[in-house]
Design a protein around this motif. Structure first.
Motif, mmCIF file in Angstrom:
data_model
loop_
_atom_site.group_PDB
_atom_site.id
_atom_site.type_symbol
_atom_site.label_atom_id
_atom_site.label_comp_id
_atom_site.label_asym_id
_atom_site.label_seq_id
_atom_site.Cartn_x
_atom_site.Cartn_y
_atom_site.Cartn_z
ATOM 1 N N SER A 162 0.830 -1.194 0.000
ATOM 2 C CA SER A 162 0.000 0.000 0.000
ATOM 3 C C SER A 162 0.871 1.251 0.000
ATOM 4 O O SER A 162 1.792 1.386 0.795
ATOM 5 N N GLY A 163 0.595 2.180 -0.907
ATOM 6 C CA GLY A 163 1.353 3.424 -0.954
ATOM 7 C C GLY A 163 1.093 4.300 0.248
ATOM 8 O O GLY A 163 1.990 4.990 0.733
ATOM 9 N N LEU A 164 -0.159 4.292 0.761
ATOM 10 C CA LEU A 164 -0.481 5.078 1.940
ATOM 11 C C LEU A 164 0.307 4.611 3.134
ATOM 12 O O LEU A 164 0.813 5.417 3.919
ATOM 13 N N ARG A 165 0.442 3.297 3.255
ATOM 14 C CA ARG A 165 1.195 2.764 4.401
ATOM 15 C C ARG A 165 2.657 3.161 4.304
ATOM 16 O O ARG A 165 3.278 3.490 5.314
ATOM 17 N N ARG A 166 3.209 3.154 3.061
ATOM 18 C CA ARG A 166 4.615 3.543 2.914
ATOM 19 C C ARG A 166 4.810 5.007 3.274
ATOM 20 O O ARG A 166 5.814 5.381 3.888
ATOM 21 N N ARG A 167 3.843 5.833 2.921
ATOM 22 C CA ARG A 167 3.958 7.261 3.263
ATOM 23 C C ARG A 167 3.860 7.466 4.774
ATOM 24 O O ARG A 167 4.566 8.290 5.346
ATOM 25 N N LEU A 168 2.962 6.708 5.401
ATOM 26 C CA LEU A 168 2.856 6.817 6.853
ATOM 27 C C LEU A 168 4.142 6.381 7.544
ATOM 28 O O LEU A 168 4.585 6.989 8.517
ATOM 29 N N ALA A 170 7.092 6.561 6.214
ATOM 30 C CA ALA A 170 8.097 7.593 5.955
ATOM 31 C C ALA A 170 7.916 8.781 6.901
ATOM 32 O O ALA A 170 8.889 9.318 7.444
ATOM 33 N N VAL A 171 6.657 9.192 7.118
ATOM 34 C CA VAL A 171 6.395 10.297 8.048
ATOM 35 C C VAL A 171 6.816 9.912 9.464
ATOM 36 O O VAL A 171 7.402 10.718 10.202
ATOM 37 N N LYS A 172 6.530 8.653 9.831
ATOM 38 C CA LYS A 172 6.918 8.196 11.160
ATOM 39 C C LYS A 172 8.427 8.217 11.331
ATOM 40 O O LYS A 172 8.943 8.613 12.385
#
Length: 375
Positions: A162-168, A170-172
């Motif tokens: 999931s791209g959303l999970r990867r972005r989350l 990265a933010v974390k």
């Protein structure tokens, strides 16, 4: 001398000295480790029932101290350790002519007495995990916990499509990097603010011994004789949970539990000095010679001597005479029965008869012992 008197409270008799304030803070900081040690000792004995309590010790301790500190702030105007040292908290700016604590002052004090230490402890633990622990500080970042678990993270990351999970994630990671970088500075400011207020308090530049009291607008003062008389007149504090009796069993049970809880919290001010005395007594006892003397095994009494046999030879009255040759004993040796002879005499007798000449018990060459002091 004037400087020393200022350090010890100055002309204001109601103002505690810096050394008293530091001692009170140290006692407050030592309560949690002491309770943790007691919990860990009993957890080893009863792990089935107490392991969860030990795992969530800080939260359980915070909940307990929330009850304790609220009780003492509401009824005595100070925290548990402050009341133990004979202090109280008063408002710097009176409300309606009174300097006693209001409801907002009690809850504000609870935030800094219970909530802030819990949050600080959790942040310290999180920084310890993020920074890699002792291994990273001693051996370098390549030995951190994150570096050692990088392979596992890469495998788990492959399954996350999931791209959303990867972005989350990265933010974390970005937030974690900021926390790792700036938390030591925030921790330095936290401790430095306390030191600055200590120094200012010692030189009478401020009436607040900590920045948190400054935020709350509260000062720490000594309990006066009038305060102690008011406590005696008021008697035991009443719990806010106690309701007027209406004759029901439920109301009676509720009031009974509330009174027992309030009495137990109030008894802590007596239990703490008793615990300190008992701990010091145990420490002295285990270091003293009395404890070592008691722990030693008692020396067993000597065995009863064997009585001479009626058919054996007589024992001479002079203990230095050999019973066999009836001469002054030379080269003394002891038979298994405990009687002493000349070594040639007892050796010859045992080789001929195989018994002790006095008691007639069986004896062999292996039982004969050489004595190096004639007795």
């Amino acid at each position: 001398m004037e400087f020393m008197s200022d350090m010890l409270g100055g002309a204001d008799a109601g103002k505690p000295s810096l050394f008293e304030i530091v001692a009170q803070h140290k006692m407050s900081e030592l309560l949690e480790p002491a309770l943790r040690h007691v919990t860990s000792v009993y957890t080893h004995r009863y792990p089935r029932y107490l392991i969860q309590l030990l795992n969530w010790h800080e939260e359980a301790y915070a909940a307990l101290m929330l009850l304790v500190e609220r009780h003492y702030l509401r009824n005595y105007g100070g925290s548990f350790t402050e009341h133990f040292y004979g202090y109280k908290r008063v408002r710097a700016h009176k409300i309606r002519g009174s300097s006693t604590l209001a409801r907002a002052d009690v809850w504000g004090s609870l935030v800094f007495l219970v909530g802030l230490p819990l949050a600080k402890s959790r942040l310290d633990q999180y920084y310890e995990a993020v920074s890699g622990g002792e291994a990273a500080r001693l051996l370098g970042p390549e030995f951190s916990q994150e570096a050692l678990g990088a392979s596992n993270d890469s495998v788990a990351g492959g399954t996350a499509s999931s791209g959303l999970r990867r972005r989350l994630v990265a933010v974390k990671d970005i937030l974690k990097g900021y926390f790792k970088r700036y938390y030591p500075h925030a921790n330095f400011v936290y401790h430095m603010a306390t030191v600055v207020y200590y120094i200012a308090y010692m030189f009478d530049r401020t009436d607040y011994n900590s920045p948190w009291l400054r935020v709350l607008g509260l000062r720490v003062r000594r309990l006066s004789a009038a305060d102690y008389r008011a406590m005696e007149t008021r008697g035991a504090p009443k719990s806010s949970l106690v309701a007027p009796s209406n004759g029901s069993v439920l109301r009676f049970t509720r009031n009974l539990v509330a009174r027992m809880l309030s009495g137990g919290l109030d008894f802590l001010k007596v239990l703490l000095p008793l615990s300190i005395f008992f701990y010091r007594f145990l420490e002295w006892w285990y270091r003293s010679d009395f404890h070592k003397r008691i722990q030693k095994d008692p020396v067993p009494p000597p065995p009863m001597p064997l009585k001479p046999h009626p058919d054996g030879i007589a024992v001479p009255e002079d203990q230095s005479i050999c019973p066999l040759c009836e001469k002054q004993r030379t080269n003394p040796a002891m038979a298994p029965s405990g009687y002493v002879f000349c070594y040639p005499c007892i050796h010859k007798h045992v080789s001929e008869s195989g018994t002790c000449p006095i008691t007639l018990v069986k004896a062999g060459f292996s039982g004969i012992r050489k004595l190096y002091a004639d007795i």
